[in-house]
Design an enzyme around this catalytic site. Structure first.
Site, mmCIF file in Angstrom:
data_model
loop_
_atom_site.group_PDB
_atom_site.id
_atom_site.type_symbol
_atom_site.label_atom_id
_atom_site.label_comp_id
_atom_site.label_asym_id
_atom_site.label_seq_id
_atom_site.Cartn_x
_atom_site.Cartn_y
_atom_site.Cartn_z
ATOM 1 N N HIS A 283 -31.289 19.889 -6.745
ATOM 2 C CA HIS A 283 -31.598 18.498 -7.094
ATOM 3 C C HIS A 283 -31.774 18.334 -8.612
ATOM 4 O O HIS A 283 -32.716 17.680 -9.052
ATOM 5 C CB HIS A 283 -32.859 18.035 -6.360
ATOM 6 C CG HIS A 283 -32.929 16.571 -6.089
ATOM 7 N ND1 HIS A 283 -32.874 15.629 -7.089
ATOM 8 C CD2 HIS A 283 -33.041 15.876 -4.928
ATOM 9 C CE1 HIS A 283 -32.981 14.425 -6.566
ATOM 10 N NE2 HIS A 283 -33.071 14.543 -5.245
ATOM 11 N N GLU B 274 -25.692 16.169 -5.679
ATOM 12 C CA GLU B 274 -26.247 17.128 -4.729
ATOM 13 C C GLU B 274 -25.172 17.485 -3.698
ATOM 14 O O GLU B 274 -24.896 16.711 -2.796
ATOM 15 C CB GLU B 274 -27.476 16.534 -4.043
ATOM 16 C CG GLU B 274 -28.566 16.103 -5.010
ATOM 17 C CD GLU B 274 -29.475 15.052 -4.399
ATOM 18 O OE1 GLU B 274 -30.212 15.392 -3.438
ATOM 19 O OE2 GLU B 274 -29.436 13.895 -4.854
ATOM 20 N N HIS C 112 -35.985 15.663 2.334
ATOM 21 C CA HIS C 112 -35.965 16.952 1.626
ATOM 22 C C HIS C 112 -36.903 17.986 2.242
ATOM 23 O O HIS C 112 -37.563 18.750 1.540
ATOM 24 C CB HIS C 112 -36.306 16.748 0.152
ATOM 25 C CG HIS C 112 -35.271 15.957 -0.605
ATOM 26 N ND1 HIS C 112 -33.935 15.982 -0.274
ATOM 27 C CD2 HIS C 112 -35.382 15.122 -1.666
ATOM 28 C CE1 HIS C 112 -33.263 15.203 -1.109
ATOM 29 N NE2 HIS C 112 -34.117 14.658 -1.954
#
Length: 358
Positions: free
Chosen positions: A185, A321, A116
């Site tokens: 998210h 996602e 991420h």
């Protein structure tokens, strides 16, 4: 100070939500529409709450998070509601080559891979918020070299309400070649944060998924879902196969995989549909992205206290996602995540809520 704008039966309210340790003010925007309310804050451009009615008309918040900023500041692992980037999901060993150069991103995933966007990803930064008709626009400028990524990237993320839907529009540009993969998210529990999501029904119209190695990095293979626990082409109860004797499920501790969506990148398509039989709520996810990461909250363990000081247990929520595939910079056969100067990349994801009778 609170400001309000309204358009097309959508009101937008802005208020202070707190201050970061380095003194930056964090604002929260409340979007109210017909049968839906969403709150978005500037820290991580995060979805803090989404309230929708059940089949009896009772409103409830269907995403996980915290009541105050401190909860988000103290939580370094869940990414509740955040826009993650510059590269959402994993990059193997935090390394990739682009235009003949090798770039290194911090290995913040067990010291092995980048996850991420690195140690200080977009989820940990304060974005600039601006009210727009029907919602809010978040803007972030990530400078050349930020977390090891090349190029100064400018990202705009628009959250707007449309009837019973929350729409997210992404826009990204750069001044030199880079890679980018932004996603949201949010963790959903359609029963209003009660129990687990194992009884909810999932449908993912995908014929293939991307298997992973022990580090949850795609092997590069696009595998058929036929005859596997990854076949959600027909509505299937999430918990019905999650404990199957399957090596991939064991590696991830449940579902945490990327599905290859049908249709072309850039065209709107259905990514998933979730039904909660208890509340009657239905979530339909549509997107222009080529993939969707379905994650069943495998790392929630009860210690992350939420809005009512309850512990979020394992499988207490699910994430959908919408994205390019994990580790795409290291897999030439995957849709490219390279972004070049002079090109603005756009993508859209819509979370639409409805109900179903018993």
């Amino acid at each position: 100070m609170t400001t309000v704008i309204a358009t097309a039966q959508v009101s937008v309210t802005k208020a202070a939500f707190g201050t970061t340790p380095d003194g930056k003010t964090v604002d929260i925007y409340t979007l109210k529409g017909d049968g839906i309310e969403a709150r978005i804050m500037t820290y991580g451009a995060r979805v803090v709450s989404i309230s929708t009615p059940d089949r009896d008309g009772k409103m409830a918040d269907v995403v996980l998070g915290y009541n105050g900023l401190d909860g988000y500041l103290d939580d370094s692992s869940t990414y509740f509601g955040a826009i993650v980037g510059r590269y959402g999901n994993r990059i193997a060993h935090g390394s990739f080559r682009l235009a003949g150069k090798t770039y290194q991103i911090p290995k913040n995933d067990h010291g092995i891979n980048a996850l991420h966007g690195g140690t200080v990803g977009f989820d940990k930064l304060v974005w600039d918020g601006k009210e727009i008709p029907g919602g809010v626009e978040m803007t972030l400028v990530s400078k050349d070299g930020d977390q090891g990524f090349p190029g100064t990237l400018t990202a705009h993320v628009r959250y707007t309400l449309h009837h019973s839907a929350l729409r997210i529009d992404y826009s990204m540009s750069t001044d030199k070649p880079t890679v980018v993969n932004l996603t949201n998210h949010s963790y959903f529990n359609l029963d209003g944060d009660k129990g687990t999501i194992l009884d909810e029904e999932m449908m993912i119209p995908a014929d293939q998924y991307t298997p992973v190695d022990a580090g949850l990095i795609p092997t590069g293979v696009l595998a058929s879902v036929e005859g596997t626990p990854f076949d959600f082409r027909k509505p299937t109860v999430v918990g019905s196969r999650i404990h199957d004797d399957n090596e991939q499920l064991k590696l991830a501790g449940g579902y945490d995989f990327n599905w290859v969506l049908r249709g072309k990148t850039g065209e709107m398509k259905t990514a998933a549909r979730v039904y909660d039989p208890n509340s009657g709520r239905v979530l339909t996810v549509t997107t222009t992205e080529p993939g969707v990461q379905f994650y069943t909250g495998n790392f929630l363990n009860g210690t992350k206290y939420g809005k009512d000081q309850q512990g979020y247990e394992k499988n207490g929520a699910l994430c959908l996602e919408t994205q390019h595939f994990p580790d795409s910079p290291n897999h030439p056969n995957f849709p490219s995540t390279e972004l070049k100067p002079g090109i603005t990349r756009h993508s859209t994801t819509v979370f639409t809520f409805s109900t179903r009778a018993k």
